[in-house]
Design a protein around this motif. Structure first.
Motif, short mmCIF file in Angstrom:
data_model
loop_
_atom_site.label_atom_id
_atom_site.label_comp_id
_atom_site.label_asym_id
_atom_site.label_seq_id
_atom_site.Cartn_x
_atom_site.Cartn_y
_atom_site.Cartn_z
N LYS A 160 0.83 -1.21 0.00
CA LYS A 160 0.00 0.00 0.00
C LYS A 160 0.86 1.26 0.00
N GLY A 161 1.96 1.22 -0.76
CA GLY A 161 2.80 2.40 -0.90
C GLY A 161 3.68 2.71 0.30
N LYS A 162 3.68 1.81 1.30
CA LYS A 162 4.51 2.04 2.49
C LYS A 162 5.58 0.97 2.58
N THR A 163 6.77 1.41 2.97
CA THR A 163 7.88 0.48 3.19
C THR A 163 7.98 0.17 4.67
N GLU A 164 8.11 -1.11 4.99
CA GLU A 164 8.35 -1.52 6.37
C GLU A 164 9.61 -2.37 6.41
N ILE A 165 10.32 -2.32 7.53
CA ILE A 165 11.46 -3.19 7.69
C ILE A 165 11.27 -4.08 8.91
N LEU A 166 11.86 -5.27 8.82
CA LEU A 166 11.74 -6.26 9.88
C LEU A 166 12.96 -6.16 10.78
N LEU A 167 12.71 -5.98 12.07
CA LEU A 167 13.78 -5.99 13.05
C LEU A 167 13.63 -7.21 13.94
N ILE A 168 14.75 -7.66 14.49
CA ILE A 168 14.74 -8.79 15.43
C ILE A 168 15.39 -8.34 16.73
N ARG A 169 15.13 -9.10 17.79
CA ARG A 169 15.74 -8.80 19.09
C ARG A 169 17.12 -9.43 19.18
N SER A 170 18.06 -8.68 19.76
CA SER A 170 19.39 -9.25 20.01
C SER A 170 19.28 -10.25 21.15
N ARG A 171 20.25 -11.15 21.24
CA ARG A 171 20.21 -12.20 22.26
C ARG A 171 20.31 -11.64 23.67
N LYS A 172 21.34 -10.83 23.92
CA LYS A 172 21.65 -10.42 25.30
C LYS A 172 20.78 -9.29 25.80
N ASP A 173 20.92 -8.12 25.16
CA ASP A 173 20.28 -6.94 25.74
C ASP A 173 18.90 -6.65 25.16
N LYS A 174 18.43 -7.52 24.26
CA LYS A 174 17.08 -7.41 23.70
C LYS A 174 16.84 -6.10 22.94
N LYS A 175 17.92 -5.57 22.35
CA LYS A 175 17.77 -4.40 21.48
C LYS A 175 17.17 -4.85 20.16
N TRP A 176 16.53 -3.93 19.47
CA TRP A 176 16.05 -4.22 18.12
C TRP A 176 17.22 -4.02 17.16
N ILE A 177 17.49 -5.03 16.34
CA ILE A 177 18.62 -5.02 15.42
C ILE A 177 18.18 -5.61 14.07
N ILE A 178 19.11 -5.57 13.10
CA ILE A 178 18.87 -6.27 11.84
C ILE A 178 19.61 -7.61 11.88
N PRO A 179 19.15 -8.60 11.10
CA PRO A 179 19.84 -9.89 11.08
C PRO A 179 21.27 -9.72 10.54
N LYS A 180 22.25 -10.22 11.30
CA LYS A 180 23.64 -10.13 10.85
C LYS A 180 24.46 -11.21 11.52
N GLY A 181 25.64 -11.46 10.93
CA GLY A 181 26.52 -12.45 11.52
C GLY A 181 27.85 -12.49 10.82
N ILE A 182 28.72 -13.35 11.32
CA ILE A 182 30.06 -13.52 10.78
C ILE A 182 29.97 -14.07 9.36
N ILE A 183 30.77 -13.49 8.45
CA ILE A 183 30.80 -14.00 7.08
C ILE A 183 31.48 -15.36 7.10
N GLU A 184 30.75 -16.38 6.68
CA GLU A 184 31.29 -17.74 6.71
C GLU A 184 32.31 -17.92 5.59
N ASN A 185 33.36 -18.68 5.90
CA ASN A 185 34.47 -18.86 4.96
C ASN A 185 34.04 -19.36 3.59
N SER A 186 33.06 -20.24 3.56
CA SER A 186 32.66 -20.85 2.29
C SER A 186 31.67 -19.99 1.50
N LEU A 187 31.25 -18.85 2.07
CA LEU A 187 30.22 -18.02 1.45
C LEU A 187 30.72 -16.62 1.15
N THR A 188 30.09 -15.97 0.17
CA THR A 188 30.35 -14.55 -0.04
C THR A 188 29.63 -13.78 1.06
#
Length: 147
Positions: A23-51
């Protein structure tokens, strides 16, 4: 050179900004961090076998239970402190096409936010700038789709 407590590759990470437009609106999905329960984006260590991009998509699945289309033409970088060092994060836009009912880290809360609300929830200043810039790209994607 700083003595780090973690392997060197842990400081190179990738992430996605998961988004959807309806409906013409952009939304983004946030997730909770493990420890302090902050809202963050999904992220992690770049795995050796992947770009960085492939690793970001894998993190989106593992942490947020989402799948979608990576917009490969745009990528940002930001840094943050962790493990007595500086993590460098490559950030991609992911247009979410599927929300899974179960996923590896489904103990994490996930929630859709308007861009304005997401910007209130995120604490990293550089990431806020990236999300604000990403909104323009999401909106331009929307105008391409609706033509």
């Amino acid at each position: 050179y700083i003595m780090t407590k973690k392997p060197e590759n842990w400081y190179f990470q990738s992430a996605v900004i998961p988004f959807k437009t309806s409906k013409g609106k952009t939304e983004i999905l946030l997730i909770r961090s493990r420890k302090d329960k902050k809202w963050i984006i999904p992220k992690g260590i770049i795995e050796n076998s992947l770009t960085a991009a492939q690793s970001a998509v894998k993190e989106a699945y593992e942490e947020a239970g989402i799948q979608g289309n990576l917009l490969n033409d745009k990528m940002w970088n930001y840094k943050y402190s962790k493990w007595e060092g500086i993590c460098q994060v490559k950030v991609y836009l992911l247009e979410v096409t599927e929300m899974l009912k179960t996923w590896p880290e489904n103990f994490r809360k996930r929630r859709w936010f308007t861009i304005d609300k997401a910007l209130e929830k995120i604490s990293n200043k550089d990431l806020k700038l990236i999300i604000a810039e990403a909104e323009e790209i999401c909106n331009s994607q929307l105008s391409l789709i609706s033509k």
